[in-house]
Design a protein around this motif. Structure first.
Motif, PDB file in Angstrom:
ATOM      1  N   GLU A 216     -52.798-125.179 -49.030  1.00 34.65           N
ATOM      2  CA  GLU A 216     -51.367-125.206 -48.775  1.00 34.65           C
ATOM      3  C   GLU A 216     -50.984-126.471 -48.002  1.00 34.65           C
TER       4      GLU A 216
ATOM      5  N   SER B  16     -54.929-117.690 -39.071  1.00 36.60           N
ATOM      6  CA  SER B  16     -54.028-117.604 -40.218  1.00 36.60           C
ATOM      7  C   SER B  16     -53.674-118.995 -40.724  1.00 36.60           C
TER       8      SER B  16
ATOM      9  N   ILE C  27     -46.270-124.497 -44.354  1.00 38.87           N
ATOM     10  CA  ILE C  27     -46.616-123.451 -43.395  1.00 38.87           C
ATOM     11  C   ILE C  27     -45.513-123.297 -42.364  1.00 38.87           C
TER      12      ILE C  27
ATOM     13  N   ARG D 297     -54.738-120.710 -44.459  1.00 38.85           N
ATOM     14  CA  ARG D 297     -53.745-121.217 -45.397  1.00 38.85           C
ATOM     15  C   ARG D 297     -54.007-122.686 -45.745  1.00 38.85           C
TER      16      ARG D 297
ATOM     17  N   GLN E 252     -46.270-120.531 -36.533  1.00 41.80           N
ATOM     18  CA  GLN E 252     -47.167-119.676 -37.307  1.00 41.80           C
ATOM     19  C   GLN E 252     -48.262-119.091 -36.419  1.00 41.80           C
TER      20      GLN E 252
END
Length: 234
Positions: A219, A210, A224, A214, A202
């Protein structure tokens, strides 16, 4: 900085719960009665196995005193994490391992925000399972460590509710404050290596900010990595 380390200290137990839940069987793990457990601060003179035993007995003993309250409000488990697990977890060393090569290029602010978001996510997602630990499912094996050793592995065995066993090993290293855990290996799978792979994909695609955003959104860390793999294959 204290908030970050408090959250990170719950990783050892949370990682074990994550693995057990992934196998569709909630783990229930504890040590022997907490009445025999030494104070958390005594860990500086303890060996690796004794450190793990102390943390487990202390936290689970307090859970037993008012388990219903913790089940109603799993967020309160963080207070026990602070008291019993924090002194025995090497948060920065673990975070370095999870981020891998990206630790070197991350700014100090990004490093702190990553640690905060990552471990907060773990406790948020698995705090309720931590609150359901009982007092008869964890076996900690003794570790024979040379006096001059700087690394050790503490082997434990967790019995799941379906009767099966999960091997949960803690990788430990010496610090000025005594032995501390930095990685958890569950049935042969290292959480540091697993999350390094998940987050690495990621970060490579969208950057470390990012991943942080998340995680801050609640999350699950594993999700992820799955999305990153899906984007790559697509």
């Amino acid at each position: 900085m204290r908030k970050l380390t408090v959250l990170s200290a719950g990783l050892c137990l949370a990682a074990g719960l994550a693995a057990a839940q992934a196998q569709n069987a909630p783990a229930q793990a504890t040590g022997s009665p907490a009445a025999n457990a030494p104070a958390a601060g005594a860990a500086t003179t303890q060996g690796p196995s004794e450190v793990v035993q102390t943390a487990a007995q202390g936290m689970l003993g307090d859970l037993d005193k008012d388990r219903q309250a913790y089940q109603r409000d799993p967020a309160k488990v963080g207070q026990l994490v602070d008291k019993y697990l924090l002194p025995h977890f090497d948060v920065e060393y673990a975070a370095r391992g999870v981020l891998g090569k990206y630790w070197a290029t991350a700014t100090p602010d990004q490093r702190q925000r990553f640690i905060d978001a990552f471990y907060h996510s773990l406790l948020t997602n698995y705090g309720s399972a931590l609150a359901n630990f009982t007092s008869d499912k964890l076996k900690i094996f003794p570790s024979n460590v040379a006096p001059d050793a700087t690394r050790a592995t503490v082997r434990t065995q967790v019995k799941r509710s379906d009767g099966g066993d999960v091997q949960v090993n803690y990788y430990m290293r010496t610090t000025p404050q005594g032995w501390k855990a930095w990685d958890v290996v569950i049935d042969g799978i290292s959480y540091v290596n697993s999350y390094r792979t998940d987050f690495g994909e990621q970060i490579e695609q969208q950057g470390i900010d990012s991943v942080i955003k998340r995680l801050q959104a609640g999350e699950k860390p594993g999700a992820i990595g799955k999305q990153a793999s899906g984007n790559k294959s697509g």
